[in-house]
Design a protein around this motif. Sequence first.
Motif, short mmCIF file in Angstrom:
data_model
loop_
_atom_site.label_atom_id
_atom_site.label_comp_id
_atom_site.label_asym_id
_atom_site.label_seq_id
_atom_site.Cartn_x
_atom_site.Cartn_y
_atom_site.Cartn_z
N ILE A 139 0.88 -1.16 0.00
CA ILE A 139 0.00 0.00 0.00
C ILE A 139 0.92 1.21 0.00
O ILE A 139 1.69 1.40 0.95
N GLN A 140 0.88 1.99 -1.09
CA GLN A 140 1.79 3.12 -1.23
C GLN A 140 1.69 4.05 -0.03
O GLN A 140 0.62 4.42 0.41
N GLY A 141 2.86 4.39 0.51
CA GLY A 141 2.94 5.30 1.64
C GLY A 141 2.76 4.64 2.99
O GLY A 141 2.97 5.27 4.02
N GLU A 142 2.37 3.37 2.98
CA GLU A 142 2.17 2.67 4.25
C GLU A 142 3.09 1.48 4.41
O GLU A 142 3.46 1.13 5.51
N GLY A 143 3.45 0.83 3.30
CA GLY A 143 4.39 -0.28 3.40
C GLY A 143 3.91 -1.52 2.69
O GLY A 143 2.89 -1.51 1.98
N THR A 144 4.68 -2.59 2.88
CA THR A 144 4.38 -3.89 2.30
C THR A 144 3.99 -4.81 3.44
O THR A 144 4.64 -4.81 4.50
N PHE A 145 2.94 -5.59 3.23
CA PHE A 145 2.37 -6.42 4.29
C PHE A 145 2.27 -7.87 3.85
O PHE A 145 2.09 -8.15 2.66
N GLN A 194 1.79 9.60 9.51
CA GLN A 194 1.08 10.40 10.50
C GLN A 194 1.82 10.38 11.84
O GLN A 194 1.85 11.39 12.54
N LYS A 195 2.43 9.23 12.18
CA LYS A 195 3.21 9.16 13.42
C LYS A 195 4.41 10.09 13.34
O LYS A 195 4.73 10.79 14.30
N ILE A 196 5.09 10.10 12.19
CA ILE A 196 6.23 10.98 12.00
C ILE A 196 5.78 12.44 12.12
O ILE A 196 6.40 13.24 12.83
N ALA A 197 4.69 12.78 11.43
CA ALA A 197 4.17 14.15 11.48
C ALA A 197 3.82 14.54 12.92
O ALA A 197 4.12 15.66 13.36
N GLN A 237 16.18 8.40 10.09
CA GLN A 237 15.72 8.35 11.47
C GLN A 237 14.56 7.38 11.67
O GLN A 237 14.52 6.66 12.66
N TYR A 238 13.63 7.34 10.71
CA TYR A 238 12.45 6.50 10.88
C TYR A 238 12.48 5.23 10.03
O TYR A 238 11.57 4.42 10.12
N GLY A 239 13.49 5.09 9.19
CA GLY A 239 13.59 3.90 8.35
C GLY A 239 12.46 3.79 7.34
O GLY A 239 11.88 2.73 7.15
N VAL A 240 12.13 4.93 6.71
CA VAL A 240 11.02 4.95 5.76
C VAL A 240 11.50 5.35 4.37
O VAL A 240 12.60 5.87 4.21
N ALA A 241 10.65 5.13 3.39
CA ALA A 241 10.93 5.52 2.01
C ALA A 241 10.69 7.02 1.84
O ALA A 241 9.98 7.65 2.64
N LYS A 242 11.24 7.58 0.77
CA LYS A 242 11.10 9.01 0.49
C LYS A 242 9.63 9.42 0.39
O LYS A 242 9.24 10.47 0.90
N VAL A 243 8.81 8.58 -0.23
CA VAL A 243 7.39 8.93 -0.39
C VAL A 243 6.72 9.08 0.98
O VAL A 243 5.86 9.95 1.17
N THR A 244 7.14 8.28 1.96
CA THR A 244 6.56 8.36 3.31
C THR A 244 6.99 9.65 3.99
O THR A 244 6.18 10.33 4.63
N ALA A 245 8.27 10.02 3.84
CA ALA A 245 8.76 11.28 4.41
C ALA A 245 8.00 12.45 3.79
O ALA A 245 7.59 13.38 4.49
N ARG A 246 7.78 12.38 2.49
CA ARG A 246 7.05 13.46 1.81
C ARG A 246 5.60 13.54 2.30
O ARG A 246 5.03 14.61 2.41
#
Length: 169
Positions: free
Chosen positions: A75-81, A98-101, A128-137
């Motif tokens: 799910i884009q922006g949320e991860g792979t499950f 949302q947690k990062i924000a 810092q959060y181990g996320v992809a660029k799209v998630t940071a954005r």
Amino acid sequence: MYGFVYNPKVLDRDGPVPIYKQVADLICDQIERGELAAGDPVPSEAKLEKDYAIARTTARRVARELREQGMAYTIQGEGTFVGPPGTPRASRTMPIYQKIAEEIAERIRQGEIPPNKAIPGEKVMMQQYGVAKVTARQAVAHLREQGWVFTVPYRGTFVSDPTEWPSEG
């Protein structure tokens, strides 16, 4: 599948099996042993990159391989499950962006990042959060939508004037 046996516990960087395939096999093993259950998040690209000393593009291919095998969905922006598309995800109170924000908003509220000062950039958030660029954005976009920050093209994202911040409650 490849006509020979390899030990999936150790990455063979010089052998004929591509690294992404070896890492995907390790994750499949975790799923089969029950260490990762249906709906659980698969390790992020950033975590795979760090844990296995692989490139981001290789980590991306791991997720694609797991999807092609029917072992996971993204799910884009949320991860792979773990599991086929539509598998209920393990309960998570809110998406990671949302947690990062919320963490950054709390730092702003506490005065740690004052008005007109830059918030952490995408690369810092990714590390810092181990996320992809799209998630940071997405985290930055969320902060912007709420009024916590404003972005100046080619300069960065800065804390808004307190009169622009969302009201509490």
